[in-house]
Structures are given as structure tokens and as C-alpha cells.
Write a protein that holds these residues in place. Structure first.
Motif, PDB file in Angstrom:
ATOM      1  N   ARG A   1     -13.019  -0.027 -10.675  1.00 15.61           N
ATOM      2  CA  ARG A   1     -11.728  -0.339 -11.295  1.00 15.61           C
ATOM      3  C   ARG A   1     -11.558   0.414 -12.598  1.00 15.61           C
ATOM      4  NH1 ARG A   1      -8.383  -5.381 -10.199  1.00 15.61           N
ATOM      5  NH2 ARG A   1      -9.076  -5.888  -8.098  1.00 15.61           N
TER       6      ARG A   1
ATOM      7  N   ARG B   1      -9.954  -2.947 -16.321  1.00 15.64           N
ATOM      8  CA  ARG B   1      -8.824  -2.695 -15.423  1.00 15.64           C
ATOM      9  C   ARG B   1      -7.874  -1.668 -16.013  1.00 15.64           C
ATOM     10  NH1 ARG B   1      -6.067  -7.896 -14.720  1.00 15.64           N
ATOM     11  NH2 ARG B   1      -7.477  -8.817 -16.233  1.00 15.64           N
TER      12      ARG B   1
ATOM     13  N   ASN C   1      -6.510   2.588 -14.894  1.00 19.33           N
ATOM     14  CA  ASN C   1      -5.122   3.013 -14.715  1.00 19.33           C
ATOM     15  C   ASN C   1      -4.630   3.904 -15.837  1.00 19.33           C
ATOM     16  OD1 ASN C   1      -4.895   1.482 -12.361  1.00 19.33           O
ATOM     17  ND2 ASN C   1      -4.432  -0.359 -13.536  1.00 19.33           N
TER      18      ASN C   1
ATOM     19  N   HIS D   1       1.496   1.897  -1.229  1.00 20.49           N
ATOM     20  CA  HIS D   1       2.367   2.623  -2.153  1.00 20.49           C
ATOM     21  C   HIS D   1       3.526   3.349  -1.465  1.00 20.49           C
ATOM     22  CE1 HIS D   1      -0.086   1.855  -5.643  1.00 20.49           C
ATOM     23  NE2 HIS D   1      -1.152   2.156  -4.934  1.00 20.49           N
TER      24      HIS D   1
END
Lengths: 357, 310
Positions: free
Chosen positions: A81, A225, A229, A344
Motif C-alpha cells: 500500500r 496509505r 497514492n 477503474h
């Protein structure tokens, strides 16, 4: 024509559905594979998915195989992650087995309650030490942790081979490359008497739960997390990139090392040249199949453990090569990655339309 | 140079055979990466190439056909990777790992019946006259076709990348897919071609292992060479010439482990076998020390997915 259209928001439904689709596709492909190999499909499926878990011993074996997968995959999920690609968990597992096993052999004559905890500690430290190398190299000189952790796996397995052929070989073992069998004080207590299910199984569940709480309820979990991203934004959580890399690798190393110790002090009961059938690699698939979610990993771990058990059963009853397990595992990951596109993107039939934005 | 030229030549020859599969695999991956695609499945593609070419030569006895089959197996594996990452936008890192796991399993399954089967190895093609030159003759002019091929591949790729329009487009796609797309280049098509080229080279590298280096089939016989090839590309800072140098360096280290006992290095074989892996780490560290150099040469868009409508 078929084409992909990006969704405005990732689909939650597809996130849960993708593993199910992937499993179904893998079964279908397995069906074709068996047909191609000329194996009676019905018998093969029974050997793989029903026979291994049709009695309590089989279910206990499922737990034995799932334990290392679940604990390692839960730890890997945190790192993946955060965008830390530790693919050398297998090597960290081996080092944990070596260090824990060394303690067992050192205290070979001692039958005391402190031996096993000491072995666990040694296993954890061994795994962490092995994982610390890629962490150090990534944070100091930015060396790619994928390559370094993988290279260290080869080194670890050669080290184990050297030790059981040499310094750690059983002096009364007729030159077999094995250590002495560990004493009772150095083997894991069993959960179900009469089976091989050891205390590592409940500990694996506990580790998965702890990883879930860490990921969803703590600032560190939040930082992990975010780092995956948006690495730049993650700095504002108070954790530097380097800290997150160190944490991800050391945590996985510790858990993998413990899993390795569980293998040698549990089902194996000694050190031999191969203490893991690739749990550290399979755990990567388990992590993805479990959606990089420590709870999802528990279910995924059970499924992949079944693929190991089924492979063994099919080898005995149908004379199928054990390698089929690897083919299944690889296919499952392929189908999963392919199914993930649905999270997605939307699959649209018909001509591609372009809108002016 | 050694007092005894024949020993020197023998060692040099083993270095060449150890380096050749690395040259192929690393050159293929270099081209793939220059187009912006990171394929971590080199190991899996090599194993696919190794097992299928060996199976073919076992069945037909036709060596050229078997090399083609090995190449084709690598291409098919790369196509699988390309479909997932380029058409379906899957993560390149995860897909590459899947390709390696899948290739390892599939090759072990296919190779089940090939264990213990013997093959005399690819024929050596001696260049007339030149191969009779003492020392230089056996070193340069008495090899199988793939060794010559690997020597030609490096300048060919270097020329293509740096001196042709196609190479320029490929590098543009690898450095900025958005800019290349805006100029009208087919980003996905270029990346597919580069990925397939990488697969073909990895397949050939595998075929070399099972048909010339060993020559036999052993489960998991690439033993991490695919990953070493990936490290070589970083070591070479994405420059073909350095790949050749790096591959021969690694070939030398592999041979050190084989001949270590002979030269009087009395270290257990397992510890000697660690050398290539430890060297890979050391080399990665050394090259990473100069981050500026790595960053200047690395394809800027490496590992990034491209979807034209976003």
C-alpha cells in the motif's frame, strides 16, 4: 469494437467482485488445462478442492499451510500500500528459520520453557536483519528494493543449504543434509492434538487483525496509505518516506522471520535445505487476492493454502506434477490483475466516442 | 595473460558462455524499458524460452527451429504481459511478478518429461581461416550462432536507439508518453513492439541456457539470471555498450564460482554460488551512489500506465 472508458470514481463493487471473477476464470482455465493434459477433469477437481479438506486432519493441514501465507501477506499488504515492493519475504522467512533453528540447536540439551520464546525472538531478529539490508540500501543510496530483496532470497537459501550441509548438520545423521530434530521444548505447542495444527495459526490471525487496526486506525497506517497514492502528500503526515520504507520492510521481515521459525519449530521440527515451498512468494499473490486488506488476506490465504494441499493430493492420487500448483497460482494472479481493470474502467461496446471537455 | 594460453582460453570461453544469456536478456529488457515499460517477468520469459526450445529440439532435432520456438515462447509471454499492462492498464510491477511465477510453474510442468534428457548442444560455427589463429581464433571465431548473435545485437540496438527515427520515437515514448501522443505517435503500439522485442530476447536467452549453456532442462534453470539481467540494465544506465560490459563482468564472476576450487580458493560451493547475487547488490549500490547519473539516463516515464483519454 470494445474499449475501456475511465470511471469517474473507482467502483467499490468491482473491488470485491474482481477476486471472485478471477477465481472463477482460474477454475475455468484449470478445467481446460486438465483437459489438455488428458486428466479426468472431475477426478482432478475432487483431488484439488474436495478431498484435501474432507476430514478434520485435512482441515488442520489447511491451517498449517495458511498460517505463514496469512501472516506474511498481511504484513506485505502494508508495504505494498505504501509502494514498498519487498518481494524478498521468502529470504526473510529463511533467515528467521535459520536464526530460530540455531537457538534450538544451541540449547539442544536444555529443556526449559525459555527456549521457545528465545527461538521466536531470534527468528524475528533474523528476518528483520535480512529485511534491513534492502531498507538501508533504498533509504541511503536509493537502490531498488525489488532487486536487492530478491537477490538476498537466493543468498539466504544458499546460506541455509551451506549450514545444513556443514556446521548445522546432524552429527549422527549419516551425512544427510539435515540438522538434529528439535527437542519437545523447542517445538511449537499444538492447537489440535493428533494433527500438525500449531499455535502459529491463531497467531497468524492475530497478526492479520493487528495489521488491520494499524492500517485503518492509526496515523502510521494513514501515512502508509497516503504514501502509496501521493508520496509528496505523505510527508505532511509527519512520517518521512525513509521512515515508511524502514517500517514496511522491518515489519514484513519480522513477520516473515517468525513464520520461518514456525515452520522449522512446527511442521518440520528441524532445519533442512528447503524449509518453505515458496510461501514468501505465494504471499505476494495472497496479498493481492486479499485486496491488500489484512482481513481479505485471511480468506485469500485459505484459498492459496488449498492450492498447495490440492497439489499434494493430486500428486499422490493422480500422479500430477506438483508444478501445476505454480501454474494455478500464476494464472490466478493474471486473472486478478485483468479483473482489476473493471475497478477503474468500464468496458464499453460499440464505437469509441470522444467528448469535448 | 596467463603463461598457459590454453587455460586462459578455456576460462575466457566459459566466461563468454555465461555472459551470452545475460547479454540477450538485458538487451531485450533495455529496449523495453527505454519505451517506458518495466517488465519484471524476464525470469519467467527466459524459463518459457528454455523449456520450449529444449522440448522442440528433443522432439524434432532441428536446432534452428528450436531457437525460433524459444523466441516465440518469449514473445507469447511478453504478449500476455503487454495485454495486461498496456491494454488493460494493470500494474507493471505486479504483472511482471505474475509472469515470473506463471513462467516458473508452467515451465516446470512442461519440462516434467524432459528431465534427464540429453542434447549435444548447439553446433559450433567456425569461421574458416580466422578460427585457426592461435588464442584469438578459439576466442572469437569458434562459437555457436547465438554468441555471434549477441555480439551483433549490442551495436544493432545501439544504432537503432541513437541513430534511427524509430529509435527516437521509442525513446520519446519512454520519456514522455503524453508528448509523444500529442505528436501523433502510437504510444501503445510502440510499447507493445518494445515489450515483444524484450520477450523475444528473453526467450532466446532461455533457449541459450537449455540448448548451449547447460545443455539440458533443469527445473528453474535460469536461477535468477532474469533478475540479474534487470539489475544489469540499471547498472548500464540504459546504455547498450555498458550492458555488454556488465554481462561479461557477471559472466566472469559466475565462472569464478565454477573454477574457484581449481584456482585454490577453498570456500564451500554454496558460498561461492552466492557471488553473482551479492555482486548484483554491490553493483546496484555502486551505480545508485551517483543518483544524478541514474536520473539523467532513466526513461522518465518508466513504469507509468498510459491511457489516451485521461
Amino acid at each position: 469494437m470494445i474499449h475501456l472508458q475511465r470511471r469517474a470514481n473507482p467502483s467499490k463493487l468491482m473491488g470485491y467482485l474482481a477476486p471472485v471473477i478471477a477465481l472463477a476464470m482460474t477454475l475455468l482455465a484449470g478445467f481446460l488445462l486438465f483437459a489438455l493434459l488428458g486428466v479426468p477433469v472431475g477426478e482432478a477437481f475432487r483431488a484439488y478442492f474436495i478431498d484435501p479438506i474432507s476430514d478434520s486432519y485435512g482441515l488442520a493441514e489447511l491451517g498449517v499451510k495458511a498460517a505463514p501465507l496469512i501472516m506474511i501477506a498481511a504484513a506485505l499488504s502494508l508495504g505494498f500500500r505504501a509502494g514498498v515492493w519487498n518481494i524478498g519475504a521468502e529470504g526473510q522467512l529463511i533467515l528467521g528459520g535459520i536464526c530460530g533453528g540455531a537457538v534450538a540447536l544451541y540449547f539442544y540439551e536444555v529443556e526449559s520453557a525459555f527456549v521457545l520464546p528465545l527461538m521466536c525472538l531470534a527468528g524475528v531478529i533474523g528476518g528483520m536483519a535480512w529485511a534491513a539490508i534492502p531498507a538501508l540500501l533504498r533509504t541511503t543510496v536509493n537502490a531498488n528494493e525489488i532487486l536487492t530483496s530478491l537477490m538476498l532470497t537466493y543468498v539466504a537459501s544458499l546460506l541455509l543449504s551451506f549450514l545444513v550441509h556443514g556446521p548445522m548438520r546432524d552429527p549422527d545423521g549419516f551425512n544427510f543434509p539435515e540438522s538434529r530434530l528439535f527437542h519437545d521444548a523447542a517445538t511449537l505447542p499444538l492447537v489440535l492434538p493428533g494433527t500438525r495444527l500449531h499455535i502459529g495459526a491463531p497467531i497468524a490471525i492475530f497478526i492479520a487483525l493487528a495489521a488491520w487496526i494499524l492500517l485503518s486506525r492509526t496515523l502510521l497506517g494513514f501515512a502508509l496509505r497516503v504514501n502509496g497514492n501521493a508520496p509528496r502528500a505523505a510527508r505532511h503526515t509527519g512520517f518521512s518516506q525513509a521512515k515508511l520504507v524502514w517500517f514496511s520492510l522491518l515489519f514484513t521481515g519480522a513477520v516473515a522471520g517468525l513464520a520461518g521459525l514456525f515452520e522449522v519449530a512446527g511442521p518440520i521440527g528441524q532445519l533442512n535445505p528447503v524449509i518453505s515451498p515458496g510461501y514468501g512468494f505465494t504471499a505476494i499473490i495472497v496479498a493481492f487476492l486479499g485486496r491488500l486488506h489484512p482481513i481479505g488476506v485471511i480468506f485469500a490465504g485459505l484459498i492459496m493454502a488449498l492450492s498447495y494441499l490440492g497439489g499434494e493430493t493430486a500428486q499422490i492420487t493422480l500422479n500430477m506434477p506438483l508444478a501445476v500448483t505454480g501454474v494455478f497460482q500464476g494464472m490466478l494472479l493474471f486473472f486478478l490483475l485483468a479483473a482489476d481493470v473493471l475497478i477503474h474502467y468500464r468496458v464499453v461496446f460499440g464505437r469509441e466516442r470522444h467528448y469535448v471537455r | 595473460m596467463s603463461d598457459d594460453p590454453s587455460t586462459f582460453v578455456l576460462i575466457a570461453l566459459t566466461v563468454i558462455t555465461a555472459a551470452t544469456p545475460l547479454v540477450f536478456a538485458a538487451m531485450g529488457e533495455l529496449v523495453t524499458e527505454r519505451s517506458g515499460v518495466l517488465n519484471l517477468g524476464v525470469e519467467g520469459m527466459m524459463l518459457a524460452g528454455a523449456v520450449s526450445s529444449f522440448l522442440c529440439v528433443h522432439l524434432t532435432g532441428n536446432a534452428p527451429l528450436s531457437l525460433l520456438v524459444g523466441t516465440a515462447a518469449g514473445i507469447v509471454m511478453a504478449l500476455l504481459f503487454g495485454f495486461l499492462t498496456l491494454s488493460l492498464q494493470a500494474s507493471q510491477v505486479a504483472t511482471g511478478l505474475a509472469l515470473t511465477i506463471f513462467g516458473t510453474g508452467l515451465s516446470a510442468l512442461v519440462g516434467q518429461s524432459l528431465i534427464g534428457v540429453a542434447y549435444e548442444g548447439l553446433p559450433k560455427l567456425s569461421v574458416p581461416v580466422l578460427s585457426d589463429i592461435p588464442t584469438l581464433g578459439p576466442l572469437l571465431f569458434q562459437h555457436d550462432v547465438l554468441v555471434y548473435g549477441s555480439w551483433l545485437l549490442v551495436p544493432a540496438v545501439a544504432y537503432f536507439l541513437n541513430r534511427t527515427r524509430g529509435g527516437l520515437v521509442l525513446r520519446a515514448v519512454g520519456d514522455s508518453h503524453d508528448a509523444a501522443h500529442a505528436l501523433g505517435y502510437r504510444v501503445i503500439r510502440v510499447r507493445y513492439l518494445a515489450t515483444l522485442f524484450g520477450g523475444a530476447c528473453s526467450g532466446l536467452a532461455g533457449a541459450y541456457l537449455s540448448m548451449a549453456y547447460a545443455p539440458m532442462w533443469v527445473e528453474n534453470m535460469s536461477a535468477g539470471r532474469g533478475w540479474i539481467a534487470l539489475a544489469l540494465v540499471v547498472f548500464a544506465v540504459w546504455q547498450p555498450g555498458w550492458v555488454l560490459f556488465g554481462a561479461y563482468l557477471f559472466g566472469g564472476i559466475t565462472i569464478l564460482q565454477l573454477h574457484g576450487q581449481g584456482i585454490g580458493i577453498n570456500v564451500p560451493s554454496q558460498l561461492m554460488s552466492m557471488l553473482p547475487y551479492i555482486t548484483t547488490i554491490v553493483v546496484l549500490v555502486l551505480i545508485s551512489l551517483d543518483q544524478g547519473r541514474v536520473r539523467r539516463n532513466a526513461p522518465a516515464a518508466i513504469g507509468q500506465a498510459f491511457h489516451p483519454t485521461t
